[in-house]
Scaffold this active site. Structure first.
Site, PDB file in Angstrom:
ATOM      1  N   TYR A   1      -4.998   8.857  -3.573  1.00  0.00           N
ATOM      2  CA  TYR A   1      -3.901   7.994  -2.770  1.00  0.00           C
ATOM      3  C   TYR A   1      -3.601   7.952  -1.633  1.00  0.00           C
ATOM      4  CZ  TYR A   1       0.216   5.148  -2.480  1.00  0.00           C
ATOM      5  OH  TYR A   1       1.284   4.055  -2.045  1.00  0.00           O
TER       6      TYR A   1
ATOM      7  N   SER B   1       1.297   1.197   5.082  1.00  0.00           N
ATOM      8  CA  SER B   1       0.808   2.742   4.455  1.00  0.00           C
ATOM      9  C   SER B   1       1.684   3.224   3.803  1.00  0.00           C
ATOM     10  CB  SER B   1       0.533   3.630   6.016  1.00  0.00           C
ATOM     11  OG  SER B   1       0.076   4.535   5.677  1.00  0.00           O
TER      12      SER B   1
ATOM     13  N   LYS C   1      -3.926   5.844   1.928  1.00  0.00           N
ATOM     14  CA  LYS C   1      -2.845   5.468   2.838  1.00  0.00           C
ATOM     15  C   LYS C   1      -3.034   6.198   4.159  1.00  0.00           C
ATOM     16  CE  LYS C   1      -0.966   2.510   0.407  1.00  0.00           C
ATOM     17  NZ  LYS C   1      -0.992   1.168   0.699  1.00  0.00           N
TER      18      LYS C   1
END
Length: 136
Positions: free
Chosen positions: A70, A40, A74
């Site tokens: 993004y 992550s 994550k």
């Protein structure tokens, strides 16, 4: 868009999710407790305040920045790790990690590589200051 999904989400989450889903039956039959490591990022703070905006996963959203896409990809990785651990924690070791800034070509468009930044405190501070200004 990648196969109908936002590129960050498809690349950073969906492919890995599908891979783990496919090998999960084999992992669960392992004699020793297998380990799943989910990569992550601390960039999850760039995800929308609602968490994952599922509408943005299939359609570009006005006001969304690249960092938002993004960040939510994550965040999806982190939530996936939590979900795996909740469902299979007695059979798997599940870890979610933030690798930090590593020496890759990720920042090749900047005049400073991550390695160069780590050796030059002034430029490192300047890089992060500019990152925060551009982000907001």
């Amino acid at each position: 868009m990648l196969d109908g999904y936002e590129t960050h989400f498809a690349t950073n989450h969906l492919g890995h999710f599908q891979f783990v889903k496919e090998i999960l039956p084999v992992l669960l039959k392992a004699q020793e407790k297998p380990r799943v490591v989910v990569v992550s990022s601390s960039a999850t703070w760039n995800a929308p305040t609602c968490g994952i905006d599922f509408k943005s996963v299939v359609q570009k959203q006005p006001g969304f920045r690249t960092t938002n896409y993004y960040g939510q990809s994550k965040l999806a990785n982190s939530l996936f790790a939590v979900g795996l651990n909740t469902r299979y924690g007695d059979q798997l070791i599940v870890n979610a990690v933030h690798p930090g800034v590593v020496d890759t070509d990720l920042f090749q468009i900047t005049p400073y590589s991550p390695r160069g930044l780590s050796h030059d405190l002034f430029h490192f501070a300047l890089f992060w200051l500019l990152f925060w200004v551009v982000k907001s």
